[in-house]
Design an enzyme around this catalytic site. Structure first.
Site, PDB file in Angstrom:
ATOM      1  N   HIS A   1     -15.780 -17.748  40.379  1.00 34.01           N
ATOM      2  CA  HIS A   1     -15.257 -19.029  40.855  1.00 34.01           C
ATOM      3  C   HIS A   1     -15.185 -19.979  39.650  1.00 34.01           C
ATOM      4  O   HIS A   1     -15.977 -19.857  38.708  1.00 34.01           O
ATOM      5  CB  HIS A   1     -16.247 -19.562  41.891  1.00 34.01           C
ATOM      6  CG  HIS A   1     -15.810 -20.783  42.621  1.00 34.01           C
ATOM      7  ND1 HIS A   1     -15.994 -22.046  42.118  1.00 34.01           N
ATOM      8  CD2 HIS A   1     -15.207 -20.936  43.826  1.00 34.01           C
ATOM      9  CE1 HIS A   1     -15.536 -22.932  42.993  1.00 34.01           C
ATOM     10  NE2 HIS A   1     -15.043 -22.287  44.028  1.00 34.01           N
TER      11      HIS A   1
ATOM     12  N   ASP B   1     -24.826 -16.479  40.504  1.00 30.57           N
ATOM     13  CA  ASP B   1     -24.198 -17.360  41.477  1.00 30.57           C
ATOM     14  C   ASP B   1     -24.284 -16.661  42.835  1.00 30.57           C
ATOM     15  O   ASP B   1     -23.573 -15.681  43.084  1.00 30.57           O
ATOM     16  CB  ASP B   1     -22.738 -17.596  41.046  1.00 30.57           C
ATOM     17  CG  ASP B   1     -21.934 -18.335  42.103  1.00 30.57           C
ATOM     18  OD1 ASP B   1     -22.422 -18.501  43.231  1.00 30.57           O
ATOM     19  OD2 ASP B   1     -20.790 -18.726  41.791  1.00 30.57           O
TER      20      ASP B   1
ATOM     21  N   GLN C   1     -21.859 -16.751  47.651  1.00 28.77           N
ATOM     22  CA  GLN C   1     -21.270 -15.895  48.694  1.00 28.77           C
ATOM     23  C   GLN C   1     -22.245 -14.842  49.198  1.00 28.77           C
ATOM     24  O   GLN C   1     -21.971 -14.198  50.214  1.00 28.77           O
ATOM     25  CB  GLN C   1     -20.000 -15.204  48.169  1.00 28.77           C
ATOM     26  CG  GLN C   1     -18.868 -16.142  47.835  1.00 28.77           C
ATOM     27  CD  GLN C   1     -18.281 -16.859  49.058  1.00 28.77           C
ATOM     28  OE1 GLN C   1     -18.482 -16.458  50.205  1.00 28.77           O
ATOM     29  NE2 GLN C   1     -17.578 -17.944  48.808  1.00 28.77           N
TER      30      GLN C   1
ATOM     31  N   LYS D   1     -22.255 -22.973  53.091  1.00 31.10           N
ATOM     32  CA  LYS D   1     -21.683 -21.650  53.355  1.00 31.10           C
ATOM     33  C   LYS D   1     -22.641 -20.799  54.185  1.00 31.10           C
ATOM     34  O   LYS D   1     -22.401 -19.620  54.421  1.00 31.10           O
ATOM     35  CB  LYS D   1     -21.372 -20.943  52.038  1.00 31.10           C
ATOM     36  CG  LYS D   1     -20.260 -21.617  51.230  1.00 31.10           C
ATOM     37  CD  LYS D   1     -19.970 -20.829  49.967  1.00 31.10           C
ATOM     38  CE  LYS D   1     -19.209 -21.616  48.936  1.00 31.10           C
ATOM     39  NZ  LYS D   1     -17.817 -21.847  49.270  1.00 31.10           N
TER      40      LYS D   1
ATOM     41  N   CYS E   1      -9.890 -20.951  43.825  1.00 35.42           N
ATOM     42  CA  CYS E   1     -10.675 -21.409  42.659  1.00 35.42           C
ATOM     43  C   CYS E   1     -11.081 -20.225  41.782  1.00 35.42           C
ATOM     44  O   CYS E   1     -12.199 -20.182  41.257  1.00 35.42           O
ATOM     45  CB  CYS E   1     -11.912 -22.185  43.069  1.00 35.42           C
ATOM     46  SG  CYS E   1     -11.532 -23.672  43.986  1.00 35.42           S
TER      47      CYS E   1
HETATM   48  N1  7TS Z   1     -19.381 -19.869  43.529  1.00 37.26           N
HETATM   49  C1  7TS Z   1     -18.763 -19.097  44.429  1.00 37.26           C
HETATM   50  C2  7TS Z   1     -18.850 -17.612  44.325  1.00 37.26           C
HETATM   51  C3  7TS Z   1     -18.037 -19.710  45.456  1.00 37.26           C
HETATM   52  O1  7TS Z   1     -17.420 -18.948  46.360  1.00 37.26           O
HETATM   53  C4  7TS Z   1     -17.966 -21.128  45.533  1.00 37.26           C
HETATM   54  C5  7TS Z   1     -17.141 -21.836  46.560  1.00 37.26           C
HETATM   55  C6  7TS Z   1     -18.661 -21.864  44.582  1.00 37.26           C
HETATM   56  C7  7TS Z   1     -19.345 -21.204  43.587  1.00 37.26           C
HETATM   57  C8  7TS Z   1     -18.702 -23.354  44.611  1.00 37.26           C
HETATM   58  O2  7TS Z   1     -19.495 -23.773  45.665  1.00 37.26           O
HETATM   59  P1  7TS Z   1     -19.619 -25.327  46.041  1.00 37.26           P
HETATM   60  O3  7TS Z   1     -20.397 -25.308  47.309  1.00 37.26           O
HETATM   61  O4  7TS Z   1     -20.327 -25.985  44.937  1.00 37.26           O
HETATM   62  O5  7TS Z   1     -18.214 -25.820  46.214  1.00 37.26           O
HETATM   63  N2  7TS Z   1     -16.112 -21.068  47.083  1.00 37.26           N
HETATM   64  C9  7TS Z   1     -15.096 -21.519  47.846  1.00 37.26           C
HETATM   65  C10 7TS Z   1     -14.099 -20.668  48.329  1.00 37.26           C
HETATM   66  O6  7TS Z   1     -14.062 -19.462  48.125  1.00 37.26           O
HETATM   67  N3  7TS Z   1     -13.219 -21.380  49.034  1.00 37.26           N
HETATM   68  O7  7TS Z   1     -13.592 -22.665  49.010  1.00 37.26           O
HETATM   69  C11 7TS Z   1     -14.762 -22.760  48.278  1.00 37.26           C
END
Ligand code: 7TS
Length: 414
Positions: A127, A205, A208, A231, A371
């Site tokens: 991401h 990270d 997911q 999530k 992203c």
């Molecule tokens: N890392 C991964 C693997 C992610 O899927 C996401 C967000 C992030 C980091 C960032 O997370 P945040 O909570 O700080 O925004 N992924 C997604 C997606 O797949 N669609 O919208 C957000």
């Protein structure tokens, strides 16, 4: 314990949003869980209860409400520690989400430890939040960013890692435990053990992965770990950074301000104990408490049951998708190596057109680059459509998705 089957049937009742209709009176089919998940009553009620009955600032005052708020907030730290199997609660830092967690590491660890000529290794399926902070850091320091490549199955090529480690210049290897586009589950054991052997730190990270499978940090053995509450049924604006204490102790503060200090004088300041040194200002108290309720909810179902439910759904979906005319599904077919995230494209049909036709049926999937533009370049596409599952999704919903995709194939005469 309830059987997994019974509990999954009852789960939908806990999510008020799943009862609503969208567009032309279509029942909502929510398949964008990799973006964010829906919230059960238990989480909504916990936040509501905090504001109605316990609202006060934490760590500052001795009156009853402040004590209650502090206790509720700190209880979540223990719940998080237990959930991801961390023995030392002081290693758990509340942040806004995975993005802030990684930026904190790039800033507070990176600026203290990375210098000219050093290498930060990430992967082709990250991401943007696990790429851009490292670009900012390496550009500032005259260091380099390198990528572990991905094979056509959507799996990381670990020979690349060996090659970079052999230079002796790598300071950190960072990778997502599960890809947000392909659902690939990384071979974390292999990566972490190679890095340990080379004396290199690892950041995982877990955005997911943590919502969908049992994650045991004690077993993983990495140095930094990040994930987001929203999530995993929790509220937005709250996430976790875990850092191994021996590493955390070498880091400078990220934000300066209240709560992170011990004493402030005109020209010097001393820092509060861990983890408060990294939690400056009034934190997101209500949402920390909401995250605690989400962890309780997930723990009651059991992470192994959740993983099994998603294996069942994903296996079913992959089989049905393979029969849709003109549809290409990305990533590995080996269910043991993937989670409930499925990206696909119809040849020559823009993913936004696909999402629009599906949306008219009340089905929410995401279309775009997710992203992950480095990955899109690797796949040689501008975008994909993506369906991603969670505990409340059903085979009937997969059938609705398949029917609407068959409609897309018809409309575009594939
Ligand atoms: N890392 C991964 C693997 C992610 O899927 C996401 C967000 C992030 C980091 C960032 O997370 P945040 O909570 O700080 O925004 N992924 C997604 C997606 O797949 N669609 O919208 C957000």
């Amino acid at each position: 314990m309830q059987s997994a089957q019974t509990s999954f049937e009852n789960i939908r009742k806990d999510f008020p949003i799943l009862a609503r209709t969208v567009r032309e009176n279509k029942t909502l089919v929510y398949l964008d869980n990799a973006s964010t998940t829906q919230k059960p009553n238990q989480v909504i009620d916990a936040i509501n209860d905090y504001y109605r009955n316990h609202n006060a600032n934490i760590h500052r005052a001795v009156y009853a409400l402040a004590e209650e708020a502090t206790e509720l907030y700190e209880q979540t730290r223990d719940k998080v520690a237990n959930f991801i199997n961390v023995k030392n609660r002081d290693e758990i830092i509340f942040v806004r989400g995975t993005t802030e967690a990684i930026n904190l590491v790039a800033y507070a660890w990176g600026r203290a430890h990375v210098k000219e000529g050093d290498i930060i290794v990430t992967t082709e399926y990250e991401h943007h939040s696990n790429i851009v902070p490292w670009q900012l850091l390496t550009q500032e320091k005259g260091a380099k960013i390198e990528y572990i490549g991905m094979d056509d199955n959507g799996e990381l090529i670990l020979d690349d890692l060996d090659k970079y480690l052999a230079t002796g210049k790598v300071k950190l290897v960072t990778f997502s435990l599960m890809s947000n586009v392909l659902g690939t589950i990384s071979d974390a054991d292999a990566i972490v053990s190679k890095c340990k052997e080379a004396g290199v730190l690892t950041l995982i990270d877990g955005a997911q992965a943590v919502p969908h499978m049992k994650v045991d940090l004690d077993k993983l053995g990495c140095d930094f770990f990040a994930f987001s509450g929203h999530k995993m049924l929790g509220p937005t604006g709250i996430g976790i950074l875990w850092v191994k204490k021996s590493v955390l102790e070498t880091m400078n503060p990220f934000h300066g301000g209240g709560d992170m200090i011990r004493e402030v004088h005109k020209y010097e300041t001393t820092w509060n104990d861990l983890p408060y040194k990294f939690e400056a200002g009034t934190p997101n108290i209500a949402d920390v408490i909401g995250l605690g309720a989400a962890i309780d909810y997930l723990s009651k179902i059991g992470m192994d049951n959740i993983r099994q439910h998603e294996i069942d759904l994903t296996t079913y979906a992959l089989e049905k998708l393979s029969l849709v005319k003109g549809l290409h599904v990305y990533g590995t077919k080996d269910i043991t190596k993937r989670g409930g995230v499925i990206s696909f494209n119809f040849a020559d049909v823009h993913p936004h057109d696909v999402a629009q036709i599906i949306d008219a049926e009340g089905i929410a999937v995401r279309s775009g680059h997710h992203c992950a533009q480095v990955l899109m370049e690797r796949l040689n596409v501008a975008a994909t459509s993506r369906a991603s599952f969670y505990i409340y999704n059903t085979k009937e919903e997969v059938d609705k998705l398949i029917n609407s995709l068959n409609k897309v194939a018809e409309v575009f005469k594939l």
